[in-house]
Every structure is written in C-alpha cells, then in structure tokens.
Design a protein around this motif. Structure first.
Motif, PDB file in Angstrom:
ATOM      1  N   ALA A  78      19.697 -35.353  -8.245  1.00 34.72           N
ATOM      2  CA  ALA A  78      20.942 -36.111  -8.192  1.00 34.72           C
ATOM      3  C   ALA A  78      21.394 -36.221  -6.742  1.00 34.72           C
ATOM      4  O   ALA A  78      21.458 -35.225  -6.025  1.00 34.72           O
ATOM      5  N   GLU A  79      21.686 -37.439  -6.333  1.00 38.52           N
ATOM      6  CA  GLU A  79      22.258 -37.699  -5.017  1.00 38.52           C
ATOM      7  C   GLU A  79      23.705 -38.116  -5.247  1.00 38.52           C
ATOM      8  O   GLU A  79      23.960 -39.138  -5.887  1.00 38.52           O
ATOM      9  N   VAL A  80      24.639 -37.317  -4.774  1.00 33.22           N
ATOM     10  CA  VAL A  80      26.058 -37.604  -4.965  1.00 33.22           C
ATOM     11  C   VAL A  80      26.663 -37.953  -3.608  1.00 33.22           C
ATOM     12  O   VAL A  80      26.612 -37.154  -2.675  1.00 33.22           O
ATOM     13  N   SER A  81      27.201 -39.158  -3.523  1.00 31.60           N
ATOM     14  CA  SER A  81      27.787 -39.643  -2.274  1.00 31.60           C
ATOM     15  C   SER A  81      29.301 -39.693  -2.388  1.00 31.60           C
ATOM     16  O   SER A  81      29.842 -40.095  -3.418  1.00 31.60           O
ATOM     17  N   LEU A  82      29.964 -39.303  -1.319  1.00 37.05           N
ATOM     18  CA  LEU A  82      31.404 -39.432  -1.196  1.00 37.05           C
ATOM     19  C   LEU A  82      31.649 -40.773  -0.516  1.00 37.05           C
ATOM     20  O   LEU A  82      31.131 -41.027   0.574  1.00 37.05           O
ATOM     21  N   VAL A  83      32.392 -41.659  -1.184  1.00 36.66           N
ATOM     22  CA  VAL A  83      32.577 -43.009  -0.666  1.00 36.66           C
ATOM     23  C   VAL A  83      34.067 -43.349  -0.572  1.00 36.66           C
ATOM     24  O   VAL A  83      34.852 -42.944  -1.424  1.00 36.66           O
ATOM     25  N   PRO A  84      34.452 -44.083   0.474  1.00 35.50           N
ATOM     26  CA  PRO A  84      35.845 -44.508   0.582  1.00 35.50           C
ATOM     27  C   PRO A  84      36.193 -45.466  -0.554  1.00 35.50           C
ATOM     28  O   PRO A  84      35.374 -46.285  -0.961  1.00 35.50           O
ATOM     29  N   ASP A  85      37.401 -45.336  -1.050  1.00 39.60           N
ATOM     30  CA  ASP A  85      37.896 -46.201  -2.121  1.00 39.60           C
ATOM     31  C   ASP A  85      39.353 -46.529  -1.801  1.00 39.60           C
ATOM     32  O   ASP A  85      40.265 -45.886  -2.309  1.00 39.60           O
ATOM     33  N   GLY A  86      39.546 -47.494  -0.904  1.00 40.41           N
ATOM     34  CA  GLY A  86      40.891 -47.806  -0.431  1.00 40.41           C
ATOM     35  C   GLY A  86      41.432 -46.635   0.367  1.00 40.41           C
ATOM     36  O   GLY A  86      40.790 -46.157   1.296  1.00 40.41           O
ATOM     37  N   GLU A  87      42.588 -46.127  -0.029  1.00 40.93           N
ATOM     38  CA  GLU A  87      43.196 -44.977   0.641  1.00 40.93           C
ATOM     39  C   GLU A  87      42.659 -43.658   0.108  1.00 40.93           C
ATOM     40  O   GLU A  87      42.972 -42.598   0.630  1.00 40.93           O
ATOM     41  N   ALA A  88      41.860 -43.724  -0.944  1.00 43.78           N
ATOM     42  CA  ALA A  88      41.324 -42.519  -1.586  1.00 43.78           C
ATOM     43  C   ALA A  88      39.816 -42.439  -1.375  1.00 43.78           C
ATOM     44  O   ALA A  88      39.252 -43.166  -0.554  1.00 43.78           O
ATOM     45  N   PHE A  89      39.187 -41.557  -2.109  1.00 41.82           N
ATOM     46  CA  PHE A  89      37.735 -41.420  -2.080  1.00 41.82           C
ATOM     47  C   PHE A  89      37.213 -41.416  -3.502  1.00 41.82           C
ATOM     48  O   PHE A  89      37.917 -41.043  -4.444  1.00 41.82           O
ATOM     49  N   GLY A  90      35.985 -41.830  -3.643  1.00 40.37           N
ATOM     50  CA  GLY A  90      35.311 -41.808  -4.930  1.00 40.37           C
ATOM     51  C   GLY A  90      33.912 -41.252  -4.761  1.00 40.37           C
ATOM     52  O   GLY A  90      33.510 -40.849  -3.664  1.00 40.37           O
ATOM     53  N   LEU A  91      33.181 -41.248  -5.846  1.00 40.00           N
ATOM     54  CA  LEU A  91      31.806 -40.768  -5.841  1.00 40.00           C
ATOM     55  C   LEU A  91      30.878 -41.892  -6.289  1.00 40.00           C
ATOM     56  O   LEU A  91      31.278 -42.773  -7.050  1.00 40.00           O
ATOM     57  N   ALA A  92      29.655 -41.826  -5.832  1.00 38.69           N
ATOM     58  CA  ALA A  92      28.577 -42.686  -6.314  1.00 38.69           C
ATOM     59  C   ALA A  92      27.368 -41.780  -6.514  1.00 38.69           C
ATOM     60  O   ALA A  92      27.152 -40.843  -5.732  1.00 38.69           O
ATOM     61  N   VAL A  93      26.607 -42.032  -7.564  1.00 37.27           N
ATOM     62  CA  VAL A  93      25.496 -41.152  -7.920  1.00 37.27           C
ATOM     63  C   VAL A  93      24.210 -41.954  -8.068  1.00 37.27           C
ATOM     64  O   VAL A  93      24.211 -43.039  -8.657  1.00 37.27           O
TER      65      VAL A  93
END
Length: 136
Positions: A78-93
């Motif tokens: 599993a590759e889990v990326s921390l990604v910007p999401d506007g003013e917050a952050f999200g994940l992509a896998v």
C-alpha cells in the motif's frame, strides 16, 4: 451491529507516541523528513499503509478461499500519499497486488476487484479516498 473486534490506540499527535490499549503497539511518531520533520519515528501514513496492506492481503486470502483460488504467493503493498485538499489535507492510496503469473489477466483482475469489495479498509475509504488498484 455485531462487533467482532475493537482496536484501541491513543496518540499525542504526529510527534510523540502511539500506544495500543494492550501495549502490543508502542511506536514513536515523527513527521517524515519530506515534511520538515526529523524522520526519527513512524508516521500516520505509514501506519495506515501497513494496516491497509495487511487487511487487503487478508481479504484476498478470504476471497481466494471462497473462489477456490490459491493466492498464498500473493502480496500487497500500500502506498499512502498525503495530498493537499484546499485548506485541509486528504489521502490517496495505491494498492499494488503482486499475483503469481498464472493469476495475471482476467482472473487476477476479478479477484482483486472482489477483494476491494470485501476489505474493511476499502469499504471505509470508498467514496472518500481515491484508491488505485494495480496488479503486478
């Protein structure tokens, strides 16, 4: 709801410790160097990646047994990326499922897609976290 198991862990933030209620998990947390941290510990994305990979691999074994397909040589990364999401952050896998040669093609694709429907992590993230399935 019939709960089969509940895991409990406490953390003090991205820098500090994370400890499970039974003490079996006790890790030092630190932001990775890529994010300006010391890199001297693990981070939530690594923990999530390890959990998702283990859960998906276990679900793959279950689906394989149900379909009478031997998946004992399979593995999941599993590759889990921390990604910007506007003013917050999200994940992509990205889930990389390594299957034996004889399971490549339509059989392997159907197996991995069925696993994605069974895995608790996949079900928890569906519609909220983009998950890319890759068969190697």
């Amino acid at each position: 709801m019939n709960t089969r198991y509940t895991a409990i862990a406490t953390a003090s933030g991205r820098e500090g410790r994370a400890v499970s209620s039974d003490g079996r998990l006790d890790v030092t947390l630190a932001p990775p160097k890529d994010l300006g941290g010391s890199g001297e510990g693990t981070n939530p994305e690594q923990l999530f990646a390890a959990g998702y990979a283990a859960c998906f691999a276990s679900a793959l074994q279950l689906v394989g047994r149900r379909k009478k397909i031997d998946v004992s040589e399979a593995s999941v990364t599993a590759e889990v990326s921390l990604v910007p999401d506007g003013e917050a952050f999200g994940l992509a896998v990205t889930l990389r499922v390594e299957l034996p040669d004889e399971l490549q093609g339509e059989t392997g694709t159907a197996l991995v897609e069925a696993t994605h429907q069974v895995c608790p992590y996949s079900n928890a993230t569906r519609g909220n976290v983009p998950v890319k399935l890759v068969i190697d």
